[in-house]
Design a protein around this motif. Structure first.
Motif, PDB file in Angstrom:
ATOM      1  N   TYR A   1      -3.818   7.041  -1.256  1.00 11.59           N
ATOM      2  CA  TYR A   1      -3.416   5.551  -1.054  1.00 11.59           C
ATOM      3  C   TYR A   1      -3.633   5.038  -2.470  1.00 11.59           C
ATOM      4  O   TYR A   1      -4.269   5.328  -3.137  1.00 11.59           O
ATOM      5  CB  TYR A   1      -4.250   4.900  -0.129  1.00 11.59           C
TER       6      TYR A   1
ATOM      7  N   ARG B   1       0.841  -1.287  -0.054  1.00 14.14           N
ATOM      8  CA  ARG B   1       0.078   0.132  -0.128  1.00 14.14           C
ATOM      9  C   ARG B   1       0.638   1.225  -0.004  1.00 14.14           C
ATOM     10  O   ARG B   1       1.739   1.599   0.944  1.00 14.14           O
ATOM     11  CB  ARG B   1      -1.191  -0.077   1.042  1.00 14.14           C
TER      12      ARG B   1
ATOM     13  N   GLN C   1      -3.636   0.933  -2.952  1.00 16.10           N
ATOM     14  CA  GLN C   1      -3.642  -0.525  -2.507  1.00 16.10           C
ATOM     15  C   GLN C   1      -3.236  -1.211  -3.970  1.00 16.10           C
ATOM     16  O   GLN C   1      -4.106  -1.539  -4.736  1.00 16.10           O
ATOM     17  CB  GLN C   1      -4.804  -1.021  -1.968  1.00 16.10           C
TER      18      GLN C   1
END
Length: 122
Positions: free
Chosen positions: A79, A19, A81
């Motif tokens: 973010y 991540r 992922q």
């Protein structure tokens, strides 16, 4: 002074997950668009994913179903992922942000981080 700082890049085995985070600071305005680009050795920069303030997301075909982009506006953080990583995902990943909703997707982000290295190898 606007800053974007990526973190989370690492060496990971194929099939693994990472991540990435992009922490932003110094902006008085909300970034309408943010995104991730990557550049692999010997290749041109490519768009990985984008996200708007409305959480509308787009992905490159090569990462659809494996990567998920998100943002936490309260934390000023975006973010990425990354699951089911492949060797071809190896690249320096850059976060970018812009006050205009379409500029990141167009490659015209006003602000860029310094990048974080992702290496997928056995």
């Amino acid at each position: 002074q606007v800053q974007l700082v990526e973190s989370g890049g690492s060496l990971v085995q194929p099939g693994g997950s990472l991540r990435l985070s992009c922490l932003t600071s110094g902006s008085r305005y909300r970034f309408q668009s943010m995104g991730w680009y990557r550049q692999a050795p010997g290749k041109e920069r490519e768009l990985v994913a984008t996200i708007t303030t409305g959480d509308s997301a787009t992905y490159a075909d090569s990462v659809k179903g494996r990567f998920t982009i998100s943002r936490d506006n309260a934390k000023n953080t975006m973010y990425l992922q990354m699951n089911s990583l492949k060797p071809e995902d190896t690249a320096v990943y850059y976060c970018t942000a812009d006050p205009k909703i379409s500029d990141v997707a167009a490659g015209r982000g006003d602000y860029w981080g310094q990048g974080t290295q992702v290496t997928v190898s056995s």
